[in-house]
Design a protein around this motif. Structure first.
Motif, mmCIF file in Angstrom:
data_model
loop_
_atom_site.group_PDB
_atom_site.id
_atom_site.type_symbol
_atom_site.label_atom_id
_atom_site.label_comp_id
_atom_site.label_asym_id
_atom_site.label_seq_id
_atom_site.Cartn_x
_atom_site.Cartn_y
_atom_site.Cartn_z
ATOM 1 N N VAL A 171 0.842 -1.203 0.000
ATOM 2 C CA VAL A 171 0.000 0.000 0.000
ATOM 3 C C VAL A 171 0.875 1.251 0.000
ATOM 4 N N ALA A 172 1.946 1.239 0.773
ATOM 5 C CA ALA A 172 2.836 2.408 0.859
ATOM 6 C C ALA A 172 3.472 2.738 -0.484
ATOM 7 N N GLY A 173 3.642 1.716 -1.339
ATOM 8 C CA GLY A 173 4.220 1.947 -2.664
ATOM 9 C C GLY A 173 3.268 2.634 -3.629
ATOM 10 N N ARG A 174 1.992 2.777 -3.231
ATOM 11 C CA ARG A 174 0.952 3.469 -4.011
ATOM 12 C C ARG A 174 0.823 2.977 -5.452
ATOM 13 N N PRO A 175 0.756 1.659 -5.665
ATOM 14 C CA PRO A 175 0.525 1.167 -7.021
ATOM 15 C C PRO A 175 -0.944 1.383 -7.406
ATOM 16 N N GLY A 176 -1.270 1.156 -8.646
ATOM 17 C CA GLY A 176 -2.666 1.239 -9.066
ATOM 18 C C GLY A 176 -3.446 0.017 -8.619
ATOM 19 N N ARG A 177 -2.746 -1.121 -8.506
ATOM 20 C CA ARG A 177 -3.409 -2.374 -8.147
ATOM 21 C C ARG A 177 -2.485 -3.208 -7.264
ATOM 22 N N ILE A 178 -3.100 -3.864 -6.271
ATOM 23 C CA ILE A 178 -2.417 -4.866 -5.458
ATOM 24 C C ILE A 178 -3.125 -6.188 -5.692
ATOM 25 N N VAL A 179 -2.341 -7.201 -6.066
ATOM 26 C CA VAL A 179 -2.872 -8.552 -6.244
ATOM 27 C C VAL A 179 -2.231 -9.427 -5.175
ATOM 28 N N VAL A 180 -3.065 -10.061 -4.362
ATOM 29 C CA VAL A 180 -2.573 -10.985 -3.339
ATOM 30 C C VAL A 180 -2.714 -12.396 -3.902
ATOM 31 N N ASP A 181 -1.577 -12.976 -4.297
ATOM 32 C CA ASP A 181 -1.561 -14.321 -4.888
ATOM 33 C C ASP A 181 -1.597 -15.338 -3.757
ATOM 34 N N MET A 182 -2.691 -16.097 -3.701
ATOM 35 C CA MET A 182 -2.902 -17.041 -2.609
ATOM 36 C C MET A 182 -2.744 -18.496 -3.056
ATOM 37 N N ALA A 183 -2.181 -18.716 -4.242
ATOM 38 C CA ALA A 183 -2.072 -20.077 -4.780
ATOM 39 C C ALA A 183 -1.308 -21.010 -3.854
ATOM 40 N N GLY A 184 -0.340 -20.492 -3.120
ATOM 41 C CA GLY A 184 0.477 -21.329 -2.256
ATOM 42 C C GLY A 184 -0.010 -21.429 -0.822
ATOM 43 N N VAL A 185 -1.179 -20.871 -0.527
ATOM 44 C CA VAL A 185 -1.691 -20.878 0.848
ATOM 45 C C VAL A 185 -2.442 -22.182 1.109
#
Length: 104
Positions: free
Chosen positions: A39-53
């Motif tokens: 969030v601090a990096g202020r990107p346009g989008r954050i994707v949380v990849d949960m494939a390995g969870v």
């Protein structure tokens, strides 16, 4: 020692937070820190990849909800990606999938 369960990768306007292993009371702080950095990096989008969870408990869900709220407050698109069937079921039961977009 607690296994590292997060990694960050910034590509253009998207930051991907990759999670793996078990997200629980022992590892949730790593998730909170990684989402905070994203969030601090202020990107346009954050994707949380949960494939390995393999597993996520209520503290992990809380970290995802907090990350989503912080991103939303900064007008950052926040998405969850590729949860396993068992993790997807937990996301559905928690109601998180009603507010956060999940992509295949």
């Amino acid at each position: 020692m607690i296994e590292q369960v997060t990694s960050l990768d910034a590509d253009g306007d998207t930051t991907t937070v990759s999670l793996r292993g078990e997200i629980d009371v022992l590892t949730v702080e790593q998730v909170r820190v990684a989402l905070g950095e994203a969030v601090a990096g202020r990107p346009g989008r954050i994707v949380v990849d949960m494939a390995g969870v393999a597993f996520i408990d209520s503290t992990g869900l809380g970290a995802l909800i907090s990350g989503f709220q912080r991103a939303r407050d900064q007008a950052i698109d926040f998405r969850l990606a590729r949860p396993s069937a068992s993790v997807r079921q937990i996301l559905v039961l928690s109601g998180l999938m009603e507010v956060v977009q999940v992509i295949p």
